[in-house]
Design a protein around this motif. Sequence first.
Motif, mmCIF file in Angstrom:
data_model
loop_
_atom_site.group_PDB
_atom_site.id
_atom_site.type_symbol
_atom_site.label_atom_id
_atom_site.label_comp_id
_atom_site.label_asym_id
_atom_site.label_seq_id
_atom_site.Cartn_x
_atom_site.Cartn_y
_atom_site.Cartn_z
ATOM 1 N N TYR A 1 0.808 -1.219 0.000
ATOM 2 C CA TYR A 1 0.000 0.000 0.000
ATOM 3 C C TYR A 1 0.850 1.282 0.000
ATOM 4 N N ALA B 1 2.145 1.783 -3.443
ATOM 5 C CA ALA B 1 1.061 2.111 -4.367
ATOM 6 C C ALA B 1 0.691 3.586 -4.254
ATOM 7 N N THR B 2 0.481 4.061 -3.040
ATOM 8 C CA THR B 2 0.070 5.457 -2.881
ATOM 9 C C THR B 2 1.161 6.416 -3.365
ATOM 10 N N GLU C 1 -5.942 1.343 -4.918
ATOM 11 C CA GLU C 1 -5.194 1.490 -3.669
ATOM 12 C C GLU C 1 -5.901 0.787 -2.519
#
Length: 111
Positions: free
Chosen positions: A74, A77-78, A92
């Motif tokens: 995560y 991804a962000t 996300e």
Amino acid sequence: MSAEPQTLLYAIERELKALSWWESVPPSAQALASTEPFCLDTLSFAQWLQFVLLPRLQAMIDAGAPLPSRIALYPMATESFKVLPEDTGALEETIAHLDEALSGQPVRRQA
């Protein structure tokens, strides 16, 4: 949302396709052979998800092998998606759920 990893892999695939990021031609073997985390030097994060993470986790599931429990996709991804114009919120969130399903720990969401 508590989902099985298999269901979350399909959900990630669906989200990549919804964003039109699903690619029909894989990267070169050289690009996939990167030793950098997430193949950061040769692939986009979306490509890494499609061509590295999803196949590896699927192979582990198919083989009945234990899945990784120390995982934190995560944050990457962000960070990777924050500069993109597309709305990546659903992808996300699905990645956060995969982190939670594998690690057994809640993911701290970005505000």
